[in-house]
Enzyme design. Sequence first.
Site, PDB file in Angstrom:
ATOM      1  N   GLU A 143      -3.804  -3.687   1.152  1.00 13.83           N
ATOM      2  CA  GLU A 143      -3.857  -4.796   0.086  1.00 13.83           C
ATOM      3  C   GLU A 143      -5.112  -5.067  -0.961  1.00 13.83           C
ATOM      4  O   GLU A 143      -6.134  -6.345  -1.543  1.00 13.83           O
ATOM      5  CB  GLU A 143      -3.750  -6.054   0.731  1.00 13.83           C
ATOM      6  CG  GLU A 143      -2.317  -6.439   0.964  1.00 13.83           C
ATOM      7  CD  GLU A 143      -1.891  -7.950   1.661  1.00 13.83           C
ATOM      8  OE1 GLU A 143      -2.355  -8.645   1.342  1.00 13.83           O
ATOM      9  OE2 GLU A 143      -0.281  -7.808   0.983  1.00 13.83           O
ATOM     10  N   GLU A 300       5.080  -4.860   4.840  1.00 16.15           N
ATOM     11  CA  GLU A 300       4.939  -6.014   5.711  1.00 16.15           C
ATOM     12  C   GLU A 300       5.615  -7.432   4.571  1.00 16.15           C
ATOM     13  O   GLU A 300       5.801  -7.230   3.758  1.00 16.15           O
ATOM     14  CB  GLU A 300       3.137  -6.691   5.117  1.00 16.15           C
ATOM     15  CG  GLU A 300       2.414  -6.240   5.697  1.00 16.15           C
ATOM     16  CD  GLU A 300       0.630  -6.978   5.595  1.00 16.15           C
ATOM     17  OE1 GLU A 300       0.960  -7.596   5.669  1.00 16.15           O
ATOM     18  OE2 GLU A 300      -0.347  -6.293   5.556  1.00 16.15           O
TER      19      GLU A 300
HETATM   20  C1  GAL Z   1      -1.170 -10.015   4.109  1.00 14.73           C
HETATM   21  C2  GAL Z   1      -2.459  -9.288   5.056  1.00 14.73           C
HETATM   22  C3  GAL Z   1      -2.478  -8.976   6.173  1.00 14.73           C
HETATM   23  C4  GAL Z   1      -1.906 -11.011   6.989  1.00 14.73           C
HETATM   24  C5  GAL Z   1      -0.918 -11.050   5.981  1.00 14.73           C
HETATM   25  C6  GAL Z   1      -0.661 -12.772   6.669  1.00 14.73           C
HETATM   26  O1  GAL Z   1      -1.830  -9.827   3.053  1.00 14.73           O
HETATM   27  O2  GAL Z   1      -1.933  -7.631   4.295  1.00 14.73           O
HETATM   28  O3  GAL Z   1      -3.354  -9.062   6.535  1.00 14.73           O
HETATM   29  O4  GAL Z   1      -2.792 -11.245   6.393  1.00 14.73           O
HETATM   30  O5  GAL Z   1      -1.044 -11.168   4.440  1.00 14.73           O
HETATM   31  O6  GAL Z   1       0.724 -12.677   5.909  1.00 14.73           O
END
Ligand code: GAL
Length: 638
Positions: A143, A300
């Site tokens: 990110e 994610e």
């Molecule tokens: C994203 C990140 C992950 C984790 C996740 C939690 O921003 O890439 O490492 O922190 O959010 O929602």
Amino acid sequence: MLRLGCDYNYEQWSPEVWAEDMALMRRAGVDLVAINVFGWAELEARPGEYDFTALDHIVDLLHGAGIKLNLGTGTASAPPWLTRRHPEVLPVAADGTTRFPGGRQAWCPSSPVFREHALRLVEQVARRYGDHPALDLWHVSNELGCHNALCYCDGSAAAFRGWLEQRYGDVEALNKAWGTAFWSQRYAAFDEVQPPRLALSARNPAQLVDFQRFSSDALLDHYRAEAEVIRRHSTRKITTNLMVTAHIRNQNYWSWAADLDVIANDHYRDHRLADPAAELSFAADLTRGLAGGRPWMLMETAAGAVNWQPYNLAREPGELLRDALIHVARGADAICFFQWRASAQGAEKFHSAIVPHAGVDTAAWREVLELSATLRKLAPVEGTRVEAEVALVFSWESWWATDTEARPSQDLRYLDQVHAAYGALRELGLTTDIVAPGSDLSRYRAVLVPCLHMVSDREAAAVADYVEGGGRAVITFYSGVVDPDDRVRLGGYPGAFRELLGVVSEEFAPLRPGQEVVLSDGGRATLWTERLRLTTARTELAYEDGRPAVTSNRFGAGQAWYVSTALDLAGVLRRAVGAPATRPDTEVVRRGDFVFVVNHGTKDIDHPVEGHELITGQAVTGAVTVPGGAVRVVREEA
Ligand code: GAL
Ligand code: ZN
């Protein structure tokens, strides 16, 4: 095959847990695992001393379990020794204060020292695993710009000046572009220029926009540098996880997309928004836009609650499956979760995971199993393309330029306007491609241009050409006002679209909070009005005093509508572009031969379609019945 994946932060667990996890991952049907995303301090505990024992072991375990790797370069967060030895890599906020380590991503995107150390690690990782048979995908950093997008340190200031010299060549061109004749801001040389650090009054808005552009480019440059090292050792695909989401706006992903071998997005339901489900669809469509219509990955999402919103709501039963399938409907070929196993320690210990703290005898775990089984049934969807009838023009530059410091109304926010426009299209059941300004629009039935405040001549011409050729465009207020230097286009708003729309807006007249005006059809408008004069357009809806509020103009073979206020946009669109009859609570998307029908309500709905339903395995004649909260996917048979 549609993939099911997750982040695996194996560093947090013991070898006994690893063994259990391999068995559970197989049970869950996980086939793509992201590892080593935050691995740096484990791999290089002391400068130049690398230890890959644990990572080797995990790679072997995953490979043995038949699971593919989404391999992190490990550079997302610097190890403590690096920031201790080189505090100059730490980012500096607009007020000049340093952001210390202790969280994550505490590095300046323009720091040559950070870059050098990071690339050294990437070199090690890429050389070691670059042609591993289990390796499917490289995951560069994480990110990029989630926390460190805008750095105001002296190093960033120097890099900004270099970027400006490249862009403008000489300082007079910069003075012209930034309008420095105002407030005694004229520069005699580039070395006088600073990043837009915190000031006593509103800062130069053109400088702010250029700083956003520079900052986005700086992180893209970091991505490119890591990718270049990887390519020397590996032929596998390379990507990074983007943040197409409501609260991150610092990267102009239109300029990033071409560098990614596959587009990957992170998306979490945002309960701070009025309509999180609509925003989910919007983000999915925008991600598909970045992928040029090709399939993309949801890199994610959360199995349950996140931990970073003020109120982290648990998922309702069925919501996980529904959300995931909406991403698939809108072009995702992979659904991955952050993370595999809920952490027992650290700042994310209350973030949900596939394996919750309570273990696998849980509803959350069973929902993931159900998703896994469903993705298998939907295998034939893989690789197909979403068919959209309309386009919405989206611009990060307009986002930056609109949400600036001194603007006509502090309640005018770009993304609100875009969400409202998208929401209206969604309400009408129109599947939407989200496209970059300047895109060829000829294949669309209609085009919506919400709040495209900053627009170049070429980008404006793309809309005009489309209408001239017979298209229908609906343009909303505050569009066309400034050029890419943030210079107002004189002669009346909406500047770049004045001729196309056949109107001159003489003045903005924003409303007070809560204030409403009545329109000629009895509808209400809020937030914003304008004092419009018609040149060639006609009035479609008027303000109370008879002045035009919504106009239409014939232009070439097409028609262009202007909406000068915040109103029931779906009603205007229905008149301007026509729309099929739709039911609230029903979301329908066609992807290839597959019709996805989502029921957001609680009661059964019937949607007319013929074919074969993939989730229930049943033949569909006449209509498919979709139970409340469920999704059905019908392969159409002619
Ligand atoms: C994203 C990140 C992950 C984790 C996740 C939690 O921003 O890439 O490492 O922190 O959010 O929602
Ligand atoms: Zn910096």
